[in-house]
Design an enzyme around this catalytic site. Structure first.
Site, PDB file in Angstrom:
ATOM      1  N   SER A  48      30.972  24.819  22.277  1.00  0.00           N
ATOM      2  CA  SER A  48      31.267  25.032  23.689  1.00  0.00           C
ATOM      3  C   SER A  48      30.436  24.082  24.530  1.00  0.00           C
ATOM      4  O   SER A  48      29.203  24.148  24.525  1.00  0.00           O
ATOM      5  CB  SER A  48      30.952  26.477  24.091  1.00  0.00           C
ATOM      6  OG  SER A  48      31.038  26.619  25.495  1.00  0.00           O
ATOM      7  N   HIS A  68      35.452  23.122  22.662  1.00  0.00           N
ATOM      8  CA  HIS A  68      35.787  24.324  23.429  1.00  0.00           C
ATOM      9  C   HIS A  68      35.359  24.134  24.883  1.00  0.00           C
ATOM     10  O   HIS A  68      34.196  23.823  25.167  1.00  0.00           O
ATOM     11  CB  HIS A  68      35.078  25.537  22.834  1.00  0.00           C
ATOM     12  CG  HIS A  68      35.511  26.836  23.436  1.00  0.00           C
ATOM     13  ND1 HIS A  68      36.658  27.510  23.040  1.00  0.00           N
ATOM     14  CD2 HIS A  68      34.962  27.593  24.414  1.00  0.00           C
ATOM     15  CE1 HIS A  68      36.784  28.623  23.740  1.00  0.00           C
ATOM     16  NE2 HIS A  68      35.774  28.689  24.593  1.00  0.00           N
ATOM     17  N   ASP A 120      35.261  25.938  28.612  1.00  0.00           N
ATOM     18  CA  ASP A 120      35.342  27.184  29.379  1.00  0.00           C
ATOM     19  C   ASP A 120      35.622  26.864  30.839  1.00  0.00           C
ATOM     20  O   ASP A 120      34.813  26.216  31.510  1.00  0.00           O
ATOM     21  CB  ASP A 120      34.026  27.963  29.284  1.00  0.00           C
ATOM     22  CG  ASP A 120      33.779  28.493  27.882  1.00  0.00           C
ATOM     23  OD1 ASP A 120      34.641  29.219  27.373  1.00  0.00           O
ATOM     24  OD2 ASP A 120      32.722  28.174  27.298  1.00  0.00           O
ATOM     25  N   MET A 170      36.034  28.487  34.391  1.00  0.00           N
ATOM     26  CA  MET A 170      35.753  29.715  35.151  1.00  0.00           C
ATOM     27  C   MET A 170      35.940  29.435  36.642  1.00  0.00           C
ATOM     28  O   MET A 170      35.556  28.377  37.133  1.00  0.00           O
ATOM     29  CB  MET A 170      34.320  30.176  34.902  1.00  0.00           C
ATOM     30  CG  MET A 170      33.951  30.325  33.440  1.00  0.00           C
ATOM     31  SD  MET A 170      32.233  30.892  33.247  1.00  0.00           S
ATOM     32  CE  MET A 170      31.974  30.556  31.499  1.00  0.00           C
ATOM     33  N   HIS A 226      39.756  27.455  27.341  1.00  0.00           N
ATOM     34  CA  HIS A 226      39.687  28.898  27.548  1.00  0.00           C
ATOM     35  C   HIS A 226      39.630  29.165  29.050  1.00  0.00           C
ATOM     36  O   HIS A 226      38.631  28.860  29.711  1.00  0.00           O
ATOM     37  CB  HIS A 226      38.436  29.430  26.830  1.00  0.00           C
ATOM     38  CG  HIS A 226      38.119  30.859  27.104  1.00  0.00           C
ATOM     39  ND1 HIS A 226      36.891  31.427  26.808  1.00  0.00           N
ATOM     40  CD2 HIS A 226      38.853  31.863  27.653  1.00  0.00           C
ATOM     41  CE1 HIS A 226      36.888  32.697  27.150  1.00  0.00           C
ATOM     42  NE2 HIS A 226      38.074  32.981  27.676  1.00  0.00           N
ATOM     43  N   MET A 233      39.184  31.463  32.163  1.00  0.00           N
ATOM     44  CA  MET A 233      38.608  32.719  32.654  1.00  0.00           C
ATOM     45  C   MET A 233      38.814  32.727  34.160  1.00  0.00           C
ATOM     46  O   MET A 233      37.890  32.464  34.940  1.00  0.00           O
ATOM     47  CB  MET A 233      37.129  32.810  32.284  1.00  0.00           C
ATOM     48  CG  MET A 233      36.889  33.060  30.816  1.00  0.00           C
ATOM     49  SD  MET A 233      35.147  32.961  30.357  1.00  0.00           S
ATOM     50  CE  MET A 233      35.090  31.275  29.785  1.00  0.00           C
ATOM     51  N   MET A 242      36.197  37.927  22.595  1.00  0.00           N
ATOM     52  CA  MET A 242      34.877  37.684  23.175  1.00  0.00           C
ATOM     53  C   MET A 242      33.858  38.630  22.537  1.00  0.00           C
ATOM     54  O   MET A 242      34.085  39.841  22.478  1.00  0.00           O
ATOM     55  CB  MET A 242      34.908  37.903  24.688  1.00  0.00           C
ATOM     56  CG  MET A 242      35.792  36.923  25.453  1.00  0.00           C
ATOM     57  SD  MET A 242      35.330  35.195  25.200  1.00  0.00           S
ATOM     58  CE  MET A 242      33.650  35.182  25.847  1.00  0.00           C
ATOM     59  N   ASP A 299      34.018  34.167  20.170  1.00  0.00           N
ATOM     60  CA  ASP A 299      33.195  33.396  21.111  1.00  0.00           C
ATOM     61  C   ASP A 299      32.113  34.291  21.698  1.00  0.00           C
ATOM     62  O   ASP A 299      32.411  35.302  22.322  1.00  0.00           O
ATOM     63  CB  ASP A 299      34.096  32.848  22.225  1.00  0.00           C
ATOM     64  CG  ASP A 299      33.338  32.013  23.241  1.00  0.00           C
ATOM     65  OD1 ASP A 299      32.117  31.833  23.098  1.00  0.00           O
ATOM     66  OD2 ASP A 299      33.988  31.539  24.197  1.00  0.00           O
TER      67      ASP A 299
END
Length: 211
Positions: free
Chosen positions: A6, A31, A33, A35, A64, A66, A135, A173
């Site tokens: 990540s 990976h 993230d 957000m 991913h 979020m 998660m 994760d």
């Protein structure tokens, strides 16, 4: 075991070299993230930064989301052609429709569950996705401790997948490290995401320790 570092834990002052280094160290995916500050209390990467990551990476991206308004963010990030594009079931009322939209971009759709979310909420989605991301921390920040009861959740999910869609992968994760990797393997995980653990040491050694 496939390994997806990540980049939330990377040094953003030298992000290009960090991406190249973890690819050379033998990771399987990068990976990312995303957000939005609403679904989780943090803001991370927009499309400009992800474009730079995509140019530097020699391994496929695993994005991913979020976020709220998943469909809008799918349209923002689909042009980077990640291997997987995952969204949270907690924030999506039309999950089948969104999974189909992702697949129409030539991307593998994936669904994400927070630690407290019941597997029953996705049982009838399993045949429409290529991966389920569980998660093992509450999302929003890196460096959190692994929640052990997620191991039982992985085992239960594996049983459901065998019935509904045996080709669907399980990704985990949060708090993944060399101390819990064997338990994750035994439970049935296929891909692990690790941030602070990988970026906190020799990248190649840390990735190999998770195989």
């Amino acid at each position: 075991m496939l390994v997806a570092p990540s980049i939330l834990s990377a040094d953003f002052g030298k992000l290009e070299s960090e991406i190249k280094a973890i690819c050379e160290a033998g990771c399987d995916f990068i990976h990312i993230d995303v957000m939005d500050g609403h679904f989780v209390p943090n803001l991370t990467l927009g499309p400009v930064v992800v474009h730079s990551v995509a140019k530097a990476a020699s391994k496929p991206l695993d994005i991913h989301l979020m976020v709220q308004n998943n469909s809008f963010f799918v349209e923002l990030f689909a042009p980077f052609k990640p291997e997987f594009l995952s969204f949270h079931i907690e924030e999506e009322k039309h999950a089948n429709r969104l999974a189909q939209k992702i697949r129409e971009y030539g991307i593998k759709p994936a669904i994400v569950l927070n630690p407290h979310t019941n597997l029953d909420s996705i049982e009838y989605l399993l045949e429409f996705v290529d991966m389920v991301l569980l998660m093992s921390v509450n999302p929003g920040f890196g460096g959190q401790k692994f929640i052990p009861n997620v191991l039982d959740k992985i085992k239960n999910l594996k049983d459901k997948i065998e019935l509904r869609n045996p080709n669907c992968l399980i990704e985990v994760d949060g708090g993944v490290c060399d101390r819990n990797i064997e338990s994750l393997k035994k439970a049935g995980a296929d891909i692990v995401v690790a941030g602070s653990y990988i970026f906190g040491g020799d990248y190649k050694e840390r990735i190999e320790s998770l195989r």
